[in-house]
Design an enzyme around this catalytic site. Structure first.
Site, PDB file in Angstrom:
ATOM      1  N   ASP A 114       0.823  -1.198   0.000  1.00 51.44           N
ATOM      2  CA  ASP A 114       0.000   0.000   0.000  1.00 51.44           C
ATOM      3  C   ASP A 114       0.869   1.264   0.000  1.00 51.44           C
ATOM      4  O   ASP A 114       0.621   2.216  -0.740  1.00 51.44           O
ATOM      5  CB  ASP A 114      -0.902  -0.045   1.240  1.00 51.44           C
ATOM      6  CG  ASP A 114      -1.819   1.136   1.295  1.00 51.44           C
ATOM      7  OD1 ASP A 114      -2.563   1.335   0.324  1.00 51.44           O
ATOM      8  OD2 ASP A 114      -1.765   1.889   2.293  1.00 51.44           O
ATOM      9  N   LYS A 138       1.466   4.369  -2.852  1.00 49.61           N
ATOM     10  CA  LYS A 138       1.398   5.810  -2.585  1.00 49.61           C
ATOM     11  C   LYS A 138       2.656   6.527  -3.066  1.00 49.61           C
ATOM     12  O   LYS A 138       2.573   7.598  -3.665  1.00 49.61           O
ATOM     13  CB  LYS A 138       1.181   6.046  -1.092  1.00 49.61           C
ATOM     14  CG  LYS A 138      -0.214   5.621  -0.646  1.00 49.61           C
ATOM     15  CD  LYS A 138      -0.385   5.769   0.845  1.00 49.61           C
ATOM     16  CE  LYS A 138      -1.781   5.346   1.271  1.00 49.61           C
ATOM     17  NZ  LYS A 138      -1.877   5.132   2.713  1.00 49.61           N
TER      18      LYS A 138
END
Ligand code: ADP
Ligand code: ASP
Ligand code: MG
Length: 818
Positions: A679, A683
């Site tokens: 994750d 980003k």
């Protein structure tokens, strides 16, 4: 003296005629000297045309249709004339229907319906309505007299739209009215030739009748009583926010009506204008309303334009060729040929290169126009000086009209900008040299959206509307709706912004309503009225609705939904989303979305992709736009991992910290999705792209925190067990850091085009040392922020802050569209 004219709807039923009678009575009671003009009962003229055509085609069903029309008139007689006076009126009405029946029989025998016969057939509409109303007035003791306008208004023999011979007509009107003392009830719309053949003044022509009579008699005013509150800023049937124009000049009214505002028949303005008689447009169904005053000069202009009108269906004819350049007389020949064949041209636009001329006409004349022009220019076409004639259909014209345009600059800029922002392609445009009108030709499918959007910017600049389509009304979407609900009043009053929720969808049900779903009713409405969710259907319907200022808000983390972004942006719908999937896919897809948004003049906003509501992406975009260069990014971008490492102290086991984080809902169902770094990698990938580094996901280095046994555990439970087994490993990481006076931090970085995600130790001097709870922190080192980096820090996860980030994106679209 005043002339009052009542339109089709006003005389369309016994109820409305009752109101008409009371308007007439009020005038008489006030001692006003009046004459009245009536249209046919609403819809009757159309029916008569249909009946005539049926008869001409040998379809005997026309007899039944005629009966229905007859019955409508009988019903009025029964309803409004007392029994004692009824029979003579019935007889007169029946007499007219017998006459009409005979004519239709003739038409059906010879199977031919000329324009001349059609005029005669149509004339019965006004003759009947006026006859019936005259009798109603008489039955009430009013000295009323039926006046057949064919006696007084004379035209040439152009059937369907006779040219009035004003010299004769004015004389006859004066003579006729001088003789009469009774209240004259005049048939609208109809006239006759000098030989007494029935003609008409063109569809909608009863207004003209009133104006001709009013002008001849030099009336003080002419009142056009209709079914709306006067002349409005746009057709109220097409633009719900249209409002009455209290005062308008003849010239403006002429432009608006010429371009489709059917509330006044364009030729009616001329006689009134010539005698400087005020024309009032009033509402039979709202008698006390002041309506619109049409006069020489309009007073009190608040807006840059006065009104917007449209012609829904036009054809655009284009004639082009290199041989047209600099050759005198081409356009003269072109328009003469059209005019000789009675084809009227609505709009003309010629490129200054003279390479082409395009003009718009009624589509029913398109084929005829082609033939006429091919004949007229056959020689030029044969030698290739003219390429040929092309015709485009399914187009509409919108005209914005107003004398204020002369004084204010930027009107056309505003017009084209709002069309552009709504993805509406302008096919042709023309501005009259009088600067009273700017017209644009657009696709018919964009008409409603364009009218509403244009009306919005010119007349409601104070209140703007955004149409929101929200998909995913779970935690984030639900919170967003709650925030919208709380802000609705403030936004409307203080920011003059109306957020209209036009569509909602959760995993089970969806609901689309262009009129809006109130944010305090959405749960009930989606439950009660929602249909089974189908994303393709939702998207298709959104595109079909074609509402101005539409925004698609994707509050899901769905992978499939992303495929629609392109389609939506392409349809000029802005997209706002916290969903990272689109931006963390392939670089080419990321770029394609950015480009489409740019090309279509809409927004693709995703501030909440990184750091929830923290202004990270906006800051980057601002710095990039102003020419700064990014040297290095360092960031803690996972609220979950922040929480875990901040809670990981000497007295707790790592496995228990993760367990607690999971119990609090901070982690994904399988915490390895957080701990694997995937994750965070997504980003930093998005941030890298934002600062201009074209990275792909595979190019990011992720240093794994988890030992193999934990990673490979085949269930979440056994993953926790494996973490307990490896407790000394985790404790070791922490102890080593503490021994050096440092803390464990899970950091993503980007430097020299390389992105790295790894667990690091930071000392007390490092800005990330003091991070607490689930906060995110990001530090930008740029050419401008070289000595001391720019740091953004704050809560980087949670429904409340994410939803408010989405909300902020929506708000920024509203100011962009404003
Ligand atoms: P009548 O039968 O009274 O002559 P019309 O149907 O000819 O009435 O004209 C009234 C209609 O004109 C309205 O119902 C409205 O839909 C339409 N219209 C179009 N543009 C405008 C406008 N700018 N203002 C008011 N009405 C308009
Ligand atoms: N009845 C005619 C028409 O429908 C004239 C009018 O209503 O003004 O066109
Ligand atoms: Mg009309």
């Amino acid at each position: 003296m005043k002339v009052l004219k009542f339109g089709g709807t006003s005389v369309g039923s016994a109820d409305s005629i009752r109101t008409v009678i009371s308007i007439i009575e009020n005038n008489l009671e006030r001692g006003e000297h009046i004459a009245v003009v009536f249209s046919a009962m609403g819809g009757v003229t159309n029916k008569l045309i249909e009946i005539g055509k049926m008869a001409a085609s040998g379809n005997t069903e026309y007899i039944e249709f005629l009966k229905v029309v007859e019955e409508r008139h009988f019903a009025v007689v029964r309803g409004l004339i007392n029994v004692k006076h009824q029979s003579s009126t019935f007889a007169a009405v029946r007499g007219l229907f017998n006459e009409l029946g005979d004519i239709l029989k003739g038409v059906s025998w010879i199977r031919e319906l000329s324009d001349r016969t059609l005029d005669l057939i149509m004339s019965f509409g006004e003759r009947l309505s006026t006859l019936v109303i005259t009798e109603i007035l008489r039955s009430k003791g009013i000295n009323a007299e039926f006046c057949d306008a064919r006696q007084i208004i004379h035209t040439n023999a152009t059937y369907g739209m006779g040219d009035v011979n004003f010299e004769v007509t004015n004389h006859q009107i004066l003579e006729y009215f001088a003789k009469s003392t009774a209240l004259q009830c005049v048939t609208g719309f109809i006239a006759s030739t000098a030989e007494g053949i029935t003609t008409t003044l063109g569809r909608g022509g009863s207004d003209y009748t009133a104006s001709i009579i009013g002008a001849a008699l030099e009336a003080d005013s002419i009142e056009i009583w209709t079914d709306v509150d006067g002349m409005m800023t746009a057709d109220p049937r097409k633009v719900a926010n249209a409002f009455t124009i209290p005062s308008i000049s003849y010239a403006e009214a002429m432009e608006l009506s010429h371009f489709g505002a059917k509330v006044i028949y364009p030729p009616s303005l001329q006689p009134a204008f010539a005698k400087n008689i005020t024309l009032k447009v009033l509402n039979t169904f709202n008698v006390d309303f002041e309506g619109t005053y049409v006069q020489k000069a309009a007073n009190g202009k608040e807006y840059a334009i006065t009104g917007i009108s449209s012609i829904d269906e036009i054809a655009l004819v284009n004639i082009q060729g290199s041989g047209m350049i600099g050759v005198a007389g081409i356009s003269g020949r072109l328009f003469t040929a059209l005019s000789n064949n009675s084809i009227s041209v609505i709009l003309i636009s010629q490129a200054s290169s003279e390479h082409s001329i395009c003009f718009s006409i009624d589509p029913k004349n398109a084929q005829k126009a082609r033939e006429i022009l091919e004949k007229e220019f056959s020689a030029e076409i044969a030698i290739g000086h003219i390429d040929g004639i092309s015709i485009e259909k399914n187009l509409s014209i919108i005209a914005i009209v107003g004398e204020g345009m002369k004084k204010s600059t930027g009107v056309s800029g505003k017009l084209f900008s709002v069309l552009g922002k709504n993805g509406i392609n302008v096919v042709a445009t023309a501005q009259g040299s009088s600067e009273l009108n700017i017209s644009v030709v657009i696709s018919k499918s964009d008409l409603s959206k364009a009218l509403n959007a244009i009306h919005g910017v010119f007349f409601q600049s104070e209140t703007r509307s955004l149409n929101l389509f929200i998909v995913g009304v779970g935690l984030i979407g639900g919170t967003l709706l709650e925030q919208i609900r709380n802000q609705t009043g403030y936004l409307r009053e203080e920011k003059l912004l109306n957020l209209n929720i036009a569509g909602l969808s959760n995993t089970k049900k969806m609901l689309l309503d262009p009129d809006g779903i109130k944010p305090d009713q959405w749960r009930d409405r989606i439950n009660d009225e929602g249909v089974k969710t189908s994303l393709p259907a939702f998207v298709q319907r959104m595109i079909e609705l074609n509402l101005p200022n539409s925004v698609f808000v994707d509050c899901t983390s769905d992978k499939d939904i992303v495929q629609y972004y392109h389609m939506l942006l392409d349809a000029s719908i802005s997209v706002v989303t916290p969903n990272k999937v689109a931006n963390s896919g392939s670089y080419s897809e990321y770029l394609a979305l950015q480009r489409t948004a740019l090309q279509r003049g809409v927004k693709f906003l995703y501030e909440t992709n990184v750091g929830a509501g923290l202004p990270i992406i906006n800051t980057i975009q601002g710095l990039m736009a102003s020419g700064d260069k990014f040297l290095k990014i360092e960031a803690i971008l996972s609220g979950t991992l922040s929480y875990i490492f901040n809670s990981f102290g000497p007295s707790v086991r790592f496995a228990d910290v993760v367990r607690e984080a999971k119990a609090k809902g901070f982690t994904e169902p399988d915490p390895r999705e957080d701990l694997s770094g995937a994750d965070v990698a997504r980003k930093i990938l998005i941030l890298a792209r934002e600062v201009g580094v074209p990275l792909e996901a595979e190019e990011i280095t992720i240093a794994q925190i988890l030992p193999d046994n934990c990673l490979k555990a085949n269930s979440v439970d056994s993953f926790f067990e494996e973490m307990e087994v490896s407790d000394s490993f985790f404790a070791g990481l922490r102890e080593n850091a503490e021994a050096e006076g440092k803390k464990l931090r899970y950091i993503a970085s980007l430097e020299n085009g390389k992105a790295l995600v790894q667990l690091q130790t930071v000392d007390a001097q490092h800005p990330f040392y003091t991070l607490s709870g689930s906060d995110n922190i990001i530090s930008f080192t740029t050419e401008r922020y070289k000595d001391r980096p720019l740091v953004i820090k704050g809560p980087g996860a949670g429904a409340e802050v994410t939803a408010s980030g989405v909300f902020a994106d929506i708000m920024s679209i509203s100011s962009y569209l404003g």
